[in-house]
Design a protein around this motif. Structure first.
Motif, PDB file in Angstrom:
ATOM      1  N   ASP A 149     -33.816 -28.331 -51.032  1.00 17.76           N
ATOM      2  CA  ASP A 149     -33.403 -27.154 -51.903  1.00 17.76           C
ATOM      3  C   ASP A 149     -32.261 -27.421 -52.432  1.00 17.76           C
ATOM      4  OD1 ASP A 149     -34.369 -24.853 -49.076  1.00 17.76           O
ATOM      5  OD2 ASP A 149     -35.562 -25.548 -50.875  1.00 17.76           O
ATOM      6  N   HIS A 150     -32.136 -26.903 -53.828  1.00 21.12           N
ATOM      7  CA  HIS A 150     -30.983 -27.191 -54.448  1.00 21.12           C
ATOM      8  C   HIS A 150     -29.712 -26.513 -54.075  1.00 21.12           C
ATOM      9  CE1 HIS A 150     -28.204 -27.688 -57.655  1.00 21.12           C
ATOM     10  NE2 HIS A 150     -28.323 -26.609 -58.280  1.00 21.12           N
ATOM     11  N   THR A 151     -28.691 -27.145 -53.779  1.00 21.46           N
ATOM     12  CA  THR A 151     -27.308 -26.454 -53.529  1.00 21.46           C
ATOM     13  C   THR A 151     -26.383 -27.005 -54.522  1.00 21.46           C
ATOM     14  OG1 THR A 151     -26.772 -28.414 -52.054  1.00 21.46           O
ATOM     15  CG2 THR A 151     -27.781 -26.572 -50.909  1.00 21.46           C
ATOM     16  N   SER A 180     -27.177 -35.882 -55.957  1.00 16.61           N
ATOM     17  CA  SER A 180     -27.044 -36.403 -57.239  1.00 16.61           C
ATOM     18  C   SER A 180     -25.728 -35.657 -57.719  1.00 16.61           C
ATOM     19  CB  SER A 180     -28.151 -35.476 -58.232  1.00 16.61           C
ATOM     20  OG  SER A 180     -27.930 -34.254 -58.320  1.00 16.61           O
ATOM     21  N   PRO A 181     -25.231 -36.202 -58.823  1.00 18.24           N
ATOM     22  CA  PRO A 181     -23.896 -35.607 -59.330  1.00 18.24           C
ATOM     23  C   PRO A 181     -23.727 -34.154 -59.544  1.00 18.24           C
ATOM     24  CG  PRO A 181     -24.112 -37.805 -60.371  1.00 18.24           C
ATOM     25  CD  PRO A 181     -25.578 -37.381 -59.836  1.00 18.24           C
ATOM     26  N   HIS A 182     -24.940 -33.493 -59.809  1.00 13.48           N
ATOM     27  CA  HIS A 182     -24.757 -32.288 -59.957  1.00 13.48           C
ATOM     28  C   HIS A 182     -25.575 -31.329 -58.753  1.00 13.48           C
ATOM     29  CE1 HIS A 182     -23.495 -32.304 -64.106  1.00 13.48           C
ATOM     30  NE2 HIS A 182     -24.206 -33.266 -64.288  1.00 13.48           N
ATOM     31  N   GLY A 183     -25.572 -31.893 -57.636  1.00 15.92           N
ATOM     32  CA  GLY A 183     -25.703 -31.171 -56.487  1.00 15.92           C
ATOM     33  C   GLY A 183     -27.210 -31.265 -55.903  1.00 15.92           C
ATOM     34  N   ARG A 184     -28.088 -31.774 -56.554  1.00 18.54           N
ATOM     35  CA  ARG A 184     -29.493 -31.855 -56.389  1.00 18.54           C
ATOM     36  C   ARG A 184     -29.735 -32.801 -55.118  1.00 18.54           C
ATOM     37  NH1 ARG A 184     -33.111 -28.929 -58.782  1.00 18.54           N
ATOM     38  NH2 ARG A 184     -32.184 -27.642 -60.527  1.00 18.54           N
ATOM     39  N   ARG A 185     -30.410 -32.622 -54.069  1.00 18.62           N
ATOM     40  CA  ARG A 185     -30.714 -33.315 -52.890  1.00 18.62           C
ATOM     41  C   ARG A 185     -32.119 -33.795 -52.737  1.00 18.62           C
ATOM     42  NH1 ARG A 185     -29.794 -30.774 -48.409  1.00 18.62           N
ATOM     43  NH2 ARG A 185     -30.520 -28.822 -48.905  1.00 18.62           N
ATOM     44  N   TYR A 186     -32.354 -34.931 -52.099  1.00 20.44           N
ATOM     45  CA  TYR A 186     -33.474 -35.624 -51.937  1.00 20.44           C
ATOM     46  C   TYR A 186     -33.698 -36.267 -50.688  1.00 20.44           C
ATOM     47  CZ  TYR A 186     -33.433 -35.092 -57.087  1.00 20.44           C
ATOM     48  OH  TYR A 186     -33.320 -34.519 -58.253  1.00 20.44           O
ATOM     49  N   PRO A 191     -34.803 -47.297 -51.616  1.00 17.80           N
ATOM     50  CA  PRO A 191     -34.730 -45.970 -51.109  1.00 17.80           C
ATOM     51  C   PRO A 191     -33.958 -44.924 -52.039  1.00 17.80           C
ATOM     52  CG  PRO A 191     -33.012 -46.930 -50.069  1.00 17.80           C
ATOM     53  CD  PRO A 191     -33.814 -48.128 -50.699  1.00 17.80           C
ATOM     54  N   PHE A 192     -34.059 -45.222 -53.409  1.00 15.45           N
ATOM     55  CA  PHE A 192     -33.500 -44.343 -54.391  1.00 15.45           C
ATOM     56  C   PHE A 192     -34.578 -43.256 -54.727  1.00 15.45           C
ATOM     57  CE2 PHE A 192     -32.330 -42.535 -58.398  1.00 15.45           C
ATOM     58  CZ  PHE A 192     -31.149 -42.226 -58.106  1.00 15.45           C
ATOM     59  N   PRO A 193     -34.294 -42.209 -54.971  1.00 17.66           N
ATOM     60  CA  PRO A 193     -35.667 -41.241 -55.263  1.00 17.66           C
ATOM     61  C   PRO A 193     -36.669 -41.715 -56.294  1.00 17.66           C
ATOM     62  CG  PRO A 193     -33.606 -39.937 -54.978  1.00 17.66           C
ATOM     63  CD  PRO A 193     -33.018 -41.469 -54.800  1.00 17.66           C
ATOM     64  N   TRP A 194     -37.655 -41.638 -55.927  1.00 27.16           N
ATOM     65  CA  TRP A 194     -38.834 -42.076 -56.707  1.00 27.16           C
ATOM     66  C   TRP A 194     -38.929 -43.535 -57.095  1.00 27.16           C
ATOM     67  CZ3 TRP A 194     -41.899 -38.227 -55.874  1.00 27.16           C
ATOM     68  CH2 TRP A 194     -41.298 -36.945 -55.583  1.00 27.16           C
ATOM     69  N   CYS A 195     -38.004 -44.305 -56.678  1.00 29.24           N
ATOM     70  CA  CYS A 195     -38.033 -45.668 -56.969  1.00 29.24           C
ATOM     71  C   CYS A 195     -39.187 -46.291 -56.698  1.00 29.24           C
ATOM     72  CB  CYS A 195     -36.673 -46.484 -56.665  1.00 29.24           C
ATOM     73  SG  CYS A 195     -36.611 -48.106 -57.369  1.00 29.24           S
ATOM     74  N   ASN A 196     -39.882 -47.437 -57.404  1.00 27.56           N
ATOM     75  CA  ASN A 196     -41.101 -48.144 -56.821  1.00 27.56           C
ATOM     76  C   ASN A 196     -40.838 -49.537 -56.740  1.00 27.56           C
ATOM     77  OD1 ASN A 196     -43.126 -46.046 -56.942  1.00 27.56           O
ATOM     78  ND2 ASN A 196     -42.890 -45.961 -59.067  1.00 27.56           N
ATOM     79  N   ASN A 197     -39.506 -50.131 -56.597  1.00 30.09           N
ATOM     80  CA  ASN A 197     -39.329 -51.455 -56.724  1.00 30.09           C
ATOM     81  C   ASN A 197     -39.341 -51.862 -55.221  1.00 30.09           C
ATOM     82  OD1 ASN A 197     -37.796 -54.159 -56.370  1.00 30.09           O
ATOM     83  ND2 ASN A 197     -36.536 -53.573 -57.881  1.00 30.09           N
ATOM     84  N   LEU A 198     -40.508 -52.629 -55.132  1.00 34.82           N
ATOM     85  CA  LEU A 198     -41.014 -53.319 -53.812  1.00 34.82           C
ATOM     86  C   LEU A 198     -40.754 -54.853 -53.903  1.00 34.82           C
ATOM     87  CD1 LEU A 198     -44.288 -51.517 -53.765  1.00 34.82           C
ATOM     88  CD2 LEU A 198     -42.794 -51.410 -52.019  1.00 34.82           C
ATOM     89  N   THR A 199     -39.918 -55.443 -54.738  1.00 30.32           N
ATOM     90  CA  THR A 199     -39.607 -56.751 -54.666  1.00 30.32           C
ATOM     91  C   THR A 199     -38.414 -57.006 -53.501  1.00 30.32           C
ATOM     92  OG1 THR A 199     -37.787 -56.651 -56.238  1.00 30.32           O
ATOM     93  CG2 THR A 199     -40.151 -57.130 -57.093  1.00 30.32           C
ATOM     94  N   ARG A 200     -38.179 -58.092 -53.163  1.00 29.59           N
ATOM     95  CA  ARG A 200     -37.129 -58.715 -52.261  1.00 29.59           C
ATOM     96  C   ARG A 200     -35.796 -58.792 -52.933  1.00 29.59           C
ATOM     97  NH1 ARG A 200     -37.822 -60.609 -47.030  1.00 29.59           N
ATOM     98  NH2 ARG A 200     -39.575 -59.370 -45.965  1.00 29.59           N
ATOM     99  N   ARG A 201     -35.690 -58.536 -54.165  1.00 31.95           N
ATOM    100  CA  ARG A 201     -34.657 -58.782 -55.062  1.00 31.95           C
ATOM    101  C   ARG A 201     -33.654 -57.507 -55.108  1.00 31.95           C
ATOM    102  NH1 ARG A 201     -38.439 -61.249 -58.304  1.00 31.95           N
ATOM    103  NH2 ARG A 201     -38.480 -59.413 -59.584  1.00 31.95           N
ATOM    104  N   LYS A 202     -32.934 -57.352 -53.724  1.00 32.48           N
ATOM    105  CA  LYS A 202     -32.513 -55.940 -53.621  1.00 32.48           C
ATOM    106  C   LYS A 202     -30.847 -56.558 -53.024  1.00 32.48           C
ATOM    107  CE  LYS A 202     -36.095 -53.226 -52.586  1.00 32.48           C
ATOM    108  NZ  LYS A 202     -37.273 -54.099 -52.395  1.00 32.48           N
ATOM    109  N   ASP A 203     -29.975 -55.512 -53.160  1.00 33.73           N
ATOM    110  CA  ASP A 203     -28.636 -55.466 -52.616  1.00 33.73           C
ATOM    111  C   ASP A 203     -28.508 -54.816 -51.533  1.00 33.73           C
ATOM    112  OD1 ASP A 203     -27.966 -56.980 -54.944  1.00 33.73           O
ATOM    113  OD2 ASP A 203     -27.164 -55.108 -55.918  1.00 33.73           O
TER     114      ASP A 203
END
Length: 456
Positions: free
Chosen positions: A453-455, A436-442, A370-382
């Protein structure tokens, strides 16, 4: 041009990059519109196809550059436009074809491009996939993906295209499956690079999954015996073990690696050829099949019946497959049916460790990282605790390990969240709000990623 960028701070760099990306997307959308209009200006050559027209070999013909139902275009039309854009003629034909495919067969996506909702490059990738579909199937894809094509990776949307082919044109899907079966094989590379050679395998999907599971099991045995190489390296070593069938049998049977180490301190030296592992059965392959009741009800029905001639299921990790293919796979192996998990289960435990059943629930609820735009569909996750876990001995509340406080992050994005300044919350199970570190939200949920909206 670049001399003016030196004074930008990190936040300003991101703002400028986003602005330029949006401008580029708008320009690409207009270019698609121009390509479609270019096709309108160059219809089928006058008299083409008429019986009284004198034809000489090599004369211009009409061409259909997109799927069924799109207008034909003069064969030579794309060359001038392509040359002016610095493209090859083939690339120019692809551009015009993509525009026609979108305008005539994917009108919802075409409108989304025109309004700036869907980037043109994403729409073009989809258009190139749908060309093989009949008109009805293309319309179905258009209706299915328009709401979230701009939120998810193209690979996930392409799976819907494959499902549409199976659903609406099962005969063509069957022909493609037979052709793919004829292309199966194993190829060992001719060239050696620093002592290594490549192997390429095209095999039945279930056979490939079983092979991968066996490779992983052998790699685990080598690790348990003391081999401290990286997992991928041990998987490569497993190929050498499988190359000796007797070594494979020895490795996958017997009292287990721990006993071998106690009886023989040099067990690692012989593990590659004659190690032992508890239980001599083949590696276990688990198929997660998502199947609607209608798929069974309409299995074998004509394609005209409710549009469900090709009964379709979705197999996790493999994509859309026919119900008949699922039946064939099930018939080739022992089957264990496990209960369906309640994905709304709010059970919790006080320990930091995640129980297996809870892990299954989280992975089935959120199959993609569930990270923005990530496409990892494998089960190898933390499985990450969204609200950091605080031991009860340090004052932590009970029930911190629960599906509503877990996120299945791939390792890269787990590290990014832990050490890279990203933060997130989970207002409800399966919905994640990132900053994000610079305040962008997703916002990331089952429909994909949506920038907010960017804050500052």
């Amino acid at each position: 041009m670049f001399d003016t960028l030196g004074g930008l701070d990190p936040a300003a760099v991101v703002d400028r990059a986003v602005a330029r990306r949006r401008a580029a997307d708008a320009a690409e959308a207009e270019l698609l519109g121009l390509a479609a209009h270019w096709a309108d200006l160059h219809p089928v050559p006058a008299g083409d196809g008429s019986p009284d027209r004198v034809r000489v070999p090599g004369m211009e013909r009409s061409m259909r550059l997109a799927g069924p139902g799109t207008p034909e275009v003069a064969e030579f039309a794309a060359a001038e436009l392509a040359s002016a854009l610095g493209l090859s003629t083939a690339a120019g034909q692809l551009l015009v074809g993509d525009a026609l495919e979108l305008r005539h067969r994917l009108p919802r996506l075409w409108a989304a491009v025109a309004t700036g909702t869907l980037p043109a490059w994403r729409a073009r990738l989809l258009a190139q996939r749908t060309r093989c579909l009949p008109v009805e199937a293309a319309g179905w894809v258009d209706a299915q993906v328009v709401g979230f094509a701009h939120k998810i990776g193209t690979a996930r949307v392409v799976a819907l295209v494959e499902a549409a082919l199976l659903r609406f044109d099962p005969e063509q899907a069957e022909r493609r499956a037979l052709a793919a079966a004829e292309r199966r094989g194993v190829w060992v590379g001719d060239e050696m690079t620093d002592g290594t050679r490549s192997i390429r395998i095209e095999a039945d999907a279930l056979d490939a999954a079983a092979f991968g599971a066996t490779i992983g099991r052998i790699a685990d045995v080598l690790g348990a015996l003391g081999d401290d190489d990286l997992a991928d390296v041990r998987r490569a070593k497993a190929v050498g073990v499988i190359a000796d069938p007797q070594s494979t049998l020895d490795l996958l049977s017997g009292p287990g690696p721990q006993a071998d180490q106690e009886e023989n301190p040099g067990a690692l030296d012989t593990a590659r050829t004659a190690s032992r592992r508890r239980g001599g059965r083949a590696a276990r392959v688990v198929l997660y099949v998502h199947l609607h009741a209608d798929a069974l009800r309409f299995h074998g029905a004509p394609a005209t019946e409710a549009g469900r001639g090709g009964a379709v299921g979705r197999v996790e990790g493999l994509g859309a497959v026919t119900v008949q293919q699922i039946r064939d796979w099930v018939g080739r192996t022992d089957v264990t049916i496990t209960p369906v998990l309640d994905l709304g289960d709010r059970a919790s435990v006080d320990a930091y460790e995640v129980p297996d059943r809870m892990r299954e629930t989280v992975l089935l609820r959120s199959p993609c990282c569930p990270f923005p735009w990530c496409n990892n569909l494998t089960r190898r996750k933390d499985l990450d605790h969204v609200r950091p876990y605080l031991p009860p001995s340090a004052g932590g509340p009970p029930g911190q390990t629960t599906p509503g406080n877990l996120a299945p992050l791939c390792r890269r994005h787990h590290r990014l969240k832990t050490h890279g300044g990203w933060s997130y919350t989970q207002p409800e199970p399966g919905t994640y709000l990132w900053r994000s570190p610079h305040g962008r939200r997703y916002r990331v949920d089952h429909t994909g990623t949506a920038p907010l909206d960017h804050t500052a």
